[in-house]
Design an enzyme around this catalytic site. Sequence first.
Site, PDB file in Angstrom:
ATOM      1  N   ASP A 115      -5.045   1.548  10.690  1.00 19.88           N
ATOM      2  CA  ASP A 115      -6.464   1.257  10.932  1.00 19.88           C
ATOM      3  C   ASP A 115      -6.597   0.774  12.379  1.00 19.88           C
ATOM      4  OD1 ASP A 115      -9.151   0.844  10.017  1.00 19.88           O
ATOM      5  OD2 ASP A 115      -8.745  -1.262   9.693  1.00 19.88           O
ATOM      6  N   GLU A 123       3.847   3.884   6.353  1.00 19.98           N
ATOM      7  CA  GLU A 123       2.617   3.101   6.114  1.00 19.98           C
ATOM      8  C   GLU A 123       1.664   3.881   5.216  1.00 19.98           C
ATOM      9  OE1 GLU A 123       1.057   0.377   6.590  1.00 19.98           O
ATOM     10  OE2 GLU A 123       1.540  -0.597   8.488  1.00 19.98           O
ATOM     11  N   ASP A 124       0.800   3.150   4.513  1.00 18.52           N
ATOM     12  CA  ASP A 124      -0.282   3.809   3.776  1.00 18.52           C
ATOM     13  C   ASP A 124      -1.369   4.262   4.729  1.00 18.52           C
ATOM     14  OD1 ASP A 124      -0.951   1.183   4.425  1.00 18.52           O
ATOM     15  OD2 ASP A 124      -1.874   0.704   2.511  1.00 18.52           O
ATOM     16  N   GLY A 126       0.767  -1.240   0.000  1.00 22.03           N
ATOM     17  CA  GLY A 126       0.000   0.000   0.000  1.00 22.03           C
ATOM     18  C   GLY A 126       0.798   1.290   0.000  1.00 22.03           C
ATOM     19  N   ASP A 145      -5.736  -0.691  -2.144  1.00 23.18           N
ATOM     20  CA  ASP A 145      -6.512  -1.525  -3.066  1.00 23.18           C
ATOM     21  C   ASP A 145      -7.866  -1.917  -2.509  1.00 23.18           C
ATOM     22  OD1 ASP A 145      -5.429  -3.384  -1.084  1.00 23.18           O
ATOM     23  OD2 ASP A 145      -6.174  -4.951  -2.409  1.00 23.18           O
ATOM     24  N   LYS A 158      -6.947   6.315  10.767  1.00 22.05           N
ATOM     25  CA  LYS A 158      -8.364   6.276  11.159  1.00 22.05           C
ATOM     26  C   LYS A 158      -8.430   6.192  12.686  1.00 22.05           C
ATOM     27  CE  LYS A 158      -9.994   3.425   7.267  1.00 22.05           C
ATOM     28  NZ  LYS A 158     -10.470   2.056   6.949  1.00 22.05           N
ATOM     29  N   ARG A 168      -5.102   0.345  -6.980  1.00 23.29           N
ATOM     30  CA  ARG A 168      -3.864   0.942  -6.437  1.00 23.29           C
ATOM     31  C   ARG A 168      -3.346   2.053  -7.340  1.00 23.29           C
ATOM     32  NH1 ARG A 168      -2.154  -2.295  -2.187  1.00 23.29           N
ATOM     33  NH2 ARG A 168      -2.498  -4.524  -2.393  1.00 23.29           N
ATOM     34  N   PHE A 212     -13.920   2.706   4.385  1.00 23.87           N
ATOM     35  CA  PHE A 212     -12.981   2.013   3.504  1.00 23.87           C
ATOM     36  C   PHE A 212     -12.556   2.937   2.366  1.00 23.87           C
ATOM     37  CE2 PHE A 212     -11.599  -0.757   0.101  1.00 23.87           C
ATOM     38  CZ  PHE A 212     -10.730  -1.589   0.796  1.00 23.87           C
ATOM     39  N   VAL A 213     -11.241   3.029   2.154  1.00 25.29           N
ATOM     40  CA  VAL A 213     -10.724   3.902   1.098  1.00 25.29           C
ATOM     41  C   VAL A 213      -9.869   3.112   0.100  1.00 25.29           C
ATOM     42  CG1 VAL A 213     -10.782   6.036   2.442  1.00 25.29           C
ATOM     43  CG2 VAL A 213      -8.745   4.587   2.555  1.00 25.29           C
TER      44      VAL A 213
HETATM   45  P1  5GP Z   1      -4.261  -2.413  10.664  1.00 29.63           P
HETATM   46  O1  5GP Z   1      -3.357  -3.535  11.022  1.00 29.63           O
HETATM   47  O2  5GP Z   1      -3.831  -1.057  11.179  1.00 29.63           O
HETATM   48  O3  5GP Z   1      -5.694  -2.716  11.052  1.00 29.63           O
HETATM   49  O4  5GP Z   1      -4.368  -2.369   9.092  1.00 29.63           O
HETATM   50  C1  5GP Z   1      -3.397  -1.882   8.315  1.00 29.63           C
HETATM   51  C2  5GP Z   1      -3.538  -2.385   6.904  1.00 29.63           C
HETATM   52  O5  5GP Z   1      -4.902  -2.729   6.554  1.00 29.63           O
HETATM   53  C3  5GP Z   1      -3.144  -1.300   5.949  1.00 29.63           C
HETATM   54  O6  5GP Z   1      -1.753  -1.320   5.696  1.00 29.63           O
HETATM   55  C4  5GP Z   1      -3.993  -1.625   4.731  1.00 29.63           C
HETATM   56  O7  5GP Z   1      -3.315  -2.560   3.921  1.00 29.63           O
HETATM   57  C5  5GP Z   1      -5.242  -2.267   5.287  1.00 29.63           C
HETATM   58  N1  5GP Z   1      -6.354  -1.276   5.406  1.00 29.63           N
HETATM   59  C6  5GP Z   1      -6.871  -0.755   6.521  1.00 29.63           C
HETATM   60  N2  5GP Z   1      -7.866   0.113   6.242  1.00 29.63           N
HETATM   61  C7  5GP Z   1      -7.963   0.148   4.890  1.00 29.63           C
HETATM   62  C8  5GP Z   1      -8.805   0.874   3.967  1.00 29.63           C
HETATM   63  O8  5GP Z   1      -9.678   1.683   4.316  1.00 29.63           O
HETATM   64  N3  5GP Z   1      -8.582   0.639   2.638  1.00 29.63           N
HETATM   65  C9  5GP Z   1      -7.648  -0.227   2.186  1.00 29.63           C
HETATM   66  N4  5GP Z   1      -7.525  -0.357   0.869  1.00 29.63           N
HETATM   67  N5  5GP Z   1      -6.836  -0.929   3.013  1.00 29.63           N
HETATM   68  C10 5GP Z   1      -6.992  -0.736   4.361  1.00 29.63           C
END
Ligand code: 5GP
Length: 180
Positions: free
Chosen positions: A107, A103-104, A49, A164, A135, A170, A157-158
Amino acid sequence: MKHTVQVEDKEFEILLENDQISKRTRLIGIQLNVDYENRCPIVIGVLNGSFLFMADLIKELTISCEVGFIRVSSYKGTSTSGEVKEAFGLPDTLHNRNVIIVEDIVDTGHTLKFILEKVYQQSPASIKVCSLLFKPAALLEPVKELEYVGFEIPNEFVVGYGLDYNGLGRNLTHIYRAID
Ligand code: 5GP
């Protein structure tokens, strides 16, 4: 400009235009140039990402720095947590280094917590996280290392600019939110 886009079965609308992303990225770059002057950080992007954000951010850095990428896989396993993660490509030379994880999106924070544990095992001089998106409402693991954030966004969700939906989207220039 087209304000909505279809990715597979879902419709998305623009949340952040590429121009806004570029301006914010430039400001984060300036801040990193100041904060890391003479510290030669190692900047590590988390694939997939972060690849576009990393490329744009790195171009804003005028300081001496190293650049790398890691990939984290998560899959359902038999551990008590129900989820087993693995990190691929993490350099083993982080001792006494100033590490910046890029990081992208943050979450729940689970992915980041896992990566940070791995990096801390090498006793780096410092670790900070730079995430394009955050977020706050979704966060389950507090991340004190999250120092640089592009945009705080609602818990939606984005897709686009590296992020993606089922492997697609992407390549979109802007960031879009799902219309429900
Ligand atoms: P976390 O471990 O913080 O819950 O999630 C991180 C990963 O989940 C991010 O690097 C991404 O790949 C994916 N992710 C979380 N939220 C989103 C979202 O809104 N859109 C997309 N495309 N990926 C997300």
